[in-house]
Scaffold this active site. Structure first.
Site, PDB file in Angstrom:
ATOM      1  N   ASP A 471       0.579  -1.487   0.522  1.00 53.50           N
ATOM      2  CA  ASP A 471       0.069  -0.035   0.173  1.00 53.50           C
ATOM      3  C   ASP A 471       1.635   1.058   0.167  1.00 53.50           C
ATOM      4  O   ASP A 471       2.305   0.743   0.458  1.00 53.50           O
ATOM      5  CB  ASP A 471      -0.909  -0.005   1.184  1.00 53.50           C
ATOM      6  CG  ASP A 471      -2.062   1.034   1.898  1.00 53.50           C
ATOM      7  OD1 ASP A 471      -2.633   1.283   0.379  1.00 53.50           O
ATOM      8  OD2 ASP A 471      -2.242   2.193   2.639  1.00 53.50           O
ATOM      9  N   ASP A 833      -1.383  -0.500   5.967  1.00 52.71           N
ATOM     10  CA  ASP A 833      -1.585  -0.229   7.136  1.00 52.71           C
ATOM     11  C   ASP A 833      -3.004  -0.845   7.940  1.00 52.71           C
ATOM     12  O   ASP A 833      -3.543  -0.568   8.952  1.00 52.71           O
ATOM     13  CB  ASP A 833      -1.801   1.514   7.204  1.00 52.71           C
ATOM     14  CG  ASP A 833      -2.273   1.561   6.309  1.00 52.71           C
ATOM     15  OD1 ASP A 833      -3.490   1.074   5.349  1.00 52.71           O
ATOM     16  OD2 ASP A 833      -2.656   3.407   5.755  1.00 52.71           O
ATOM     17  N   ASP A 837      -7.033  -2.803   3.395  1.00 53.74           N
ATOM     18  CA  ASP A 837      -5.992  -4.065   2.342  1.00 53.74           C
ATOM     19  C   ASP A 837      -6.153  -4.816   3.005  1.00 53.74           C
ATOM     20  O   ASP A 837      -5.726  -6.231   2.729  1.00 53.74           O
ATOM     21  CB  ASP A 837      -4.480  -3.320   3.196  1.00 53.74           C
ATOM     22  CG  ASP A 837      -4.074  -2.537   2.517  1.00 53.74           C
ATOM     23  OD1 ASP A 837      -4.860  -1.661   1.336  1.00 53.74           O
ATOM     24  OD2 ASP A 837      -3.957  -1.404   3.662  1.00 53.74           O
TER      25      ASP A 837
END
Length: 1201
Positions: A471, A833, A837
């Site tokens: 990410d 984080d 996700d």
């Protein structure tokens, strides 16, 4: 699911992640009785097989039948594992309810015409067939907004609540704390432990007590620790969800008003009243008022999220389809916290219960922990095949022993016992403990680096990772954003930049008003809370927030709304108060948010929008968007800035009530473009070195972000994810239009040196040629990815092989992308984080969460240090653990084969090694060595290649085969050579001859006399020159194998750093040499040896040393010589069969690839493209079965058919 009368099988949850096939069976008593008798006759062995394979029990005791008549069903997963689950069918009788129910098939049981209850209840019997696995959707997704408001708006009647409670069960996420005895039984009935129990029973019956007891102790400790760990996990999970089941809630009952009850009694369709702060006990859709919730449990981000009511539309479109991917803005998810409610003026805040129990978002999270995705790691599959192969060798030995002993007329009982001993010799009972201990050591080392693991089996898998997805925001870059400046517009032109670094306050104007009001911030306990980007933007205006009851004289209604006022640092403004009347929240799918605000003193209302510049520009009148908008946007994005666009329009309204009824589509149209907000997002200092390490290790890195594509490309270049000099090709795919089919455009982008703010070098797209076959990277947006998936699916793998940047990706698309990489045979790591996700973290082979929020619990790995340094740490430890597992496996395999060969030779003359001979090898060497071989730490530098990932690879098979051959040659030579010695005597046959002639070879006269006197006490089946000669060779062989297979560099630190292992090996060598050359009578008697002449002992030592040298040379110089194997593969044309390797080779030979500066269209086969007709999506996720990160993925625990 409605079942047809003649259907034996059906598909449940079609297209979803938890898709299942269901097969109907009817139990036959005769078959069942035969199975029971067979189980008794086989002493429970058949019952054990049925326990391991429940489908076998169903196939043998039942016959196929229509699902309508089934009393047992088999559920089979449709994934690659094809697992079976057996379930009993039971009946729910609605006649047990206390009120009369109509038996007329024409009359529905519940008011919801879409409800599966009306389809599933059999009339006139009033019964329902159920199994405890799959869920029933009582509030179907096919309901329209109109249905939800009018069917459920007034609540359910008491009678309908009772029907639903009976069918749905309680609204509870119940995690059973399993009794210790159940956990013990599950562990003990593991197939390997059953085989181990059989082996140890056999050994104990033969008096081999010491080693058997040692293995039993080790096994008991292992089982107890496993049971304790499982029990603790069960307790923790139980405590995590227990409070959820005890919430007191208020609901509206049709005809009876408000009623308080325990949340366990909630059913889908109930009207839930939200009085204020509450932990939501179910999934619900908001129908009146708005509220602010903390979705940290779902998203991993503890920031307030505003929820808005479902609109009052009268169309028949399903409510989720109507809201598109943004349906989540109306849904309150179970486990999230309501921190603020805002009534609409028409009464309290109300929501309709959507899902209960395990069907909720929190239930989905708990279920993913209880039933994690199965591992499909080749190591474990190969290990099983190898064990079967070793067992087959054991079976050959079994028949060999039977033949030899029967030939010599040995009694059947003893023959059977000796044959069974040889059968068990090839599979070492210490193998599971030795393989597990390696993961335990790796887990402890990871813990020291603050990386925590909930799935230790995945550590080995980390050793094979060759692609890592990252990410961007909060992972590669800092969490916080810094304001850089604004670029306002006036008269269709961009104006001078206002820099925040100057310290000058933001000048008043529509842009300042938009920044002050267009956000989702709330005032909670006197503190402004919300999204960090919103917070930073708001702080830049110098305005303050208040929360109070505001009365508007014009609109004549009071409302609890955020109020914005100028602060001491704000510039002069003619407006002293801005009231936010309504919000349309931001979502990653829509990439925008907007608000309706009132400027005090102004007769009109104002709409302000902010979001992704490309998205905002679409909603603006074209004459208000500067003509050089793309160039200006690119100017900042190529420098890595985060760019937000803002827009505005004036809204004419007569009544405040009309504001609540406005549809988002009407509000967000015909806006005037206001300008750009520029924010800096700096790289974390650890990012660049880590990406460099991964690149040098030939591990691909990919960025998956929700940010702007150009910003992502610049961050990738600045971090050197895209190396200097590499070309970037933007892949832009478009949906089919009225006249044109779907298209994909390839655009070679310009290059800019990092850090050069003004010197921009753009390649003329019209004249540039395609880059070479190497050094190019594809970049695309989530929209393009979706179109490629739907219309150019055959091309997608070719793009993914070199795809590096994926921007504007929704959570569902992130999960889909990870899955597509896995289909290309990549071992995928995902580091994020936790914000959006979670789905991708679970999907990846190794998901590493940098968030400690509850949503990340289901991620296999969690790092307490919030940067990407954890990724190389994890890969290094994974490689070390994998190499250790291979080493231990090879060593224990060789140990079993060495003992098998030695024992087989002795069996030829009806002999066996003595108990203490075995004991020294088994306990002092093998047990201790195999438990300490994995202690080596990971090598500090990542090697540019991965360790072997297959046990059934040529190197390993050759290693085992050649070692077995060398062992066999040396042992057979020793066995035959000793018979040729002048002092040799067949002790087991001619004990008198031995007693008479032993003075010829005794080296000590006192030993000679004492030995003669006690020789008759030694069992004839053990005492022999053959066993005395072969035992030291077998022992040295075991030590040599341990040393050679305990490989250090490049994946582990050298062997001498493992002090305990080195000490054990040295001690074992010393002890064996001492026993070989000592002449202590007591020692020889205990070990059951016969003294031999010194020259023969030296010959044994020399033979063992020569064998060690040969094995070491072959293993190190040939089998582990990577350059040699690469040369052989190249010469003989052996190439990797991984899909991505095959594609790379094909593309390297394709002169037309990569395409640049052209447009391709989807058609019926030209260019190799085709339309993916199976594609369905309601959430901008390329697979219907995928859901947004934290949303309940429609998996479930309770099924009602």
């Amino acid at each position: 699911m409605e079942k047809s009368k003649n259907v034996h099988q059906a598909l449940l949850n079609e297209g979803e992640e938890n898709e299942l096939e269901v097969f109907g069976y009817h139990t036959q008593n005769l078959r069942r009785a035969l199975c029971f008798v067979s189980a008794v006759l086989t002493l429970g062995a058949l019952q054990l097989m049925f326990y391991w394979k429940p489908e076998w029990w169903v196939w043998t005791s039942c016959i196929p039948c229509p699902l309508q008549e089934a009393d047992t069903v088999l559920l089979r997963t449709t994934d690659e594992f094809r697992r079976y689950i057996r379930k009993k069918v039971f009946c729910l009788h609605l006649s047990t309810l206390k009120f009369p129910i109509s038996k007329n098939p024409a009359e529905p049981l519940v008011a919801d015409r879409h409800s599966v209850i009306n389809q599933a209840v059999m009339k006139p019997e009033l019964k329902l067939l159920c199994i405890q696995v799959q869920k029933i959707r009582l509030l179907e997704d096919s309901n329209s907004c109109f249905d939800i408001h009018h069917t459920f708006g007034l609540g359910l009647t008491s009678e309908e609540q009772e029907v639903r409670r009976l069918v749905c069960g309680p609204n509870a996420i119940e995690v059973e704390i399993q009794p210790v005895w159940k956990l013990l039984v599950k562990q003990v009935l593991n197939p390997f432990y059953v085989f181990q129990a059989f082996t140890l029973t056999l050994w104990l019956s033969q008096g081999y007590i010491e080693y058997s007891v040692a293995i039993i102790i080790l096994t008991v400790i292992s089982i107890v620790l496993s049971v304790y760990d499982l029990r603790q996990q069960s307790i923790k999970l139980h405590n995590l969800v227990e409070d959820h089941n005890k919430v007191q809630v208020t609901i509206a009952v049709k005809g009876k008003g408000l009623q308080e009850l325990e949340s366990r009694l909630l059913v889908p369709g109930d009207i839930l009243i939200l009085p204020g702060k509450i932990s939501l006990p179910c999934d619900a859709v908001l129908i009146d008022g708005s509220c602010v919730v903390n979705e940290g449990m779902l998203t991993g981000e503890s920031i307030p999220v505003t929820k808005t009511p479902l609109p009052h539309t009268e169309n028949t479109m399903p409510w989720k389809t109507h809201s598109l991917e943004d349906y989540r803005k109306h849904v309150l998810f179970c486990g999230t916290e309501v921190i603020q409610v805002k009534p609409s003026g028409q009464g309290p805040v109300r929501a309709v219960v959507l899902q209960t129990g395990y069907n909720t978002a929190k239930g989905d999270l708990v279920r993913s922990i209880l039933y994690p995705r199965p591992l499909n790691f080749k190591l474990y599959n190969d290990a099983f095949k190898f064990m079967v192969f070793l067992a087959c060798i054991g079976v050959v030995g079994f028949f060999y022993a039977l033949g030899v002993y029967m030939y010599h007329g040995v009694p059947p009982r003893e023959t059977a016992t000796m044959a069974l001993i040889l059968l068990t010799a090839t599979v070492p009972p210490v193998l599971p403990a030795a393989l597990t201990i390696g993961n335990v050591y790796a887990q402890k080392r990871l813990k020291k680096k603050k990386i925590f693991c909930i799935s230790p089996q995945r550590i080995n898998m980390c050793g094979q990772i060759n692609l890592v997805c990252f990410d961007k925001t909060g992972t590669l870059t800092e969490d916080g954003l810094d304001l850089w400046g604004t670029v306002p517009t006036a008269g269709n032109c961009f104006q001078a930049v206002h820099s925040f670094a100057s310290g000058q306050p933001m000048p008043w104007g529509p842009l300042c008003a938009a920044m002050a009001s267009c956000h989702s911030l709330i005032l909670l306990d006197g503190t402004i809370q919300g999204d960090p980007l919103d917070l930073k933007m708001f702080e830049g205006t110098g305005w303050n927030m208040e929360d109070c009851q505001v009365a508007s004289s014009k609109f004549g209604t009071s409302d609890s709304s955020p109020v914005i006022k100028p602060g001491p640092k704000a510039s002069q403004s003619p407006v002293d108060t801005i009231t936010i009347l309504r919000q349309f929240p931001f979502s990653s799918g829509l990439q925008r948010m907007s608000v309706i605000a009132q400027l005090v003193g102004d007769l009109h209302l104002h709409v302000y929008m902010k979001g992704a510049p490309e998205m905002v520009a679409r909603f603006c009148r074209s004459e208000t968007v500067p003509k050089n908008f793309p160039q200006e946007l690119r100017k900042y994005t190529v420098q890595g800035f985060r760019v937000i666009a803002l827009a505005h329009k004036t809204l004419k309204m007569e009544k405040l009530l009309d504001v609540e009824r406005l549809e988002r589509e009407k509000v967000e149209s015909e806006l005037a473009f206001l300008g750009l907000l520029i924010m800096e997002n700096r790289l974390k200092k650890e990012t660049k070195p880590v990406l460099k390490d991964l690149s040098e290790a030939h591990i691909r890195t990919v960025m998956i972000t929700g940010d702007n594509l150009q910003t992502a490309i610049t961050v990738a270049k600045n971090s050197e994810m895209i190396p200097m000099g590499s070309q970037v090709i933007i892949v832009e795919a478009n949906e089919p239009g009225d006249l044109l089919p779907a298209s994909v455009t390839w655009q070679l982008v310009g290059t800019q040196e990092p850090g050069s703010a003004k010197k921009e070098t753009y390649i003329d797209i019209g004249n540039s040629s395609a880059p070479g076959g190497e050094g190019y990277h594809f970049a695309m947006s989530g929209k393009s990815y979706q179109v490629l998936f739907q219309h150019f699916y055959s091309m997608l793998p070719k793009i993914l092989v070199n795809g590096t940047i994926f921007a504007r990706m929704s959570p569902g698309q992130k999960s889909s992308l990870v899955e597509e990489f896995q289909k290309l045979n990549y071992y995928v790591g995902m580091c994020g984080d936790g914000a959006n996700d979670c789905g991708a973290l679970k999907m990846a082979h190794a998901g590493i969460s940098l968030s400690e929020q509850e949503a990340s619990v289901a991620s296999p790995f969690t790092s307490k240090v919030a940067n990407i340094e954890c990724v190389p740490h994890l890969i290094r430890e994974g490689r070390a653990a994998l190499v250790s597992s291979f080493g231990v496996f090879k060593y224990l395999t060789m140990y079993g084969i060495i003992q098998f060969i030695g024992t087989s030779l002795l069996y030829w003359q009806l002999q066996i090694f003595g108990n203490y001979q075995y004991l020294l090898q088994d306990v002092a060497i093998t047990l201790m060595v195999s438990l300490t071989m994995s202690i080596n730490h990971a090598y500090p530098k990542l090697a540019p290649y991965r360790p072997a990932g297959q046990l059934l690879s040529p190197q390993l098979l050759l290693s085992v085969f050649l070692n077995s051959c060398f062992t066999c040659i040396v042992l057979v030579s020793a066995f035959l050579s000793v018979k040729q010695q002048p002092w040799y005597c067949e002790v087991y046959r001619y004990s008198e001859c031995f007693l008479t002639n032993q003075s010829n070879f005794s080296t000590n006269m006192s030993l000679e006399r004492n030995w003669t006197g006690n020789a008759t006490l030694v069992p004839a089946s053990v005492l022999s020159f053959e066993s005395t000669t072969m035992w030291p060779i077998v022992t040295f062989n075991c030590i040599s194998a341990a040393f050679i297979f305990s490989k250090g560099k490049p994946f582990r630190e050298p062997i001498y750093t493992n002090y305990l292992f080195s000490l054990l090996l040295t001690s074992a060598v010393g002890l064996t040499i001492f026993i070989l050359f000592s002449d202590f009578q007591d020692l020889y008697r205990v070990m059951e040896f016969i003294p031999t002449i010194t020259s023969w002992r030296v010959s044994i030592l020399v033979a063992a040393f020569v064998q060690f040298c040969v094995i070491f040379f072959v293993e190190d110089a040939i089998l582990q010589n990577r350059e040699l194997w690469l040369f052989i593969k190249k010469e003989y044309g052996f190439y990797s069969k991984s899909q991505y390797r095959i594609l790379q080779r094909k593309l390297a030979e394709d002169s037309t690839w990569p395409p640049a500066n052209r447009t391709d269209y989807a058609d019926d086969g030209k260019n190799g493209f085709y339309i993916n007709k199976a594609y369905e999506s309601t959430e901008q996720a390329p697979r219907g079965k995928l859901r947004l990160g934290g949303h309940a993925a429609e998996q479930h625990f309770w099924t009602r058919l």
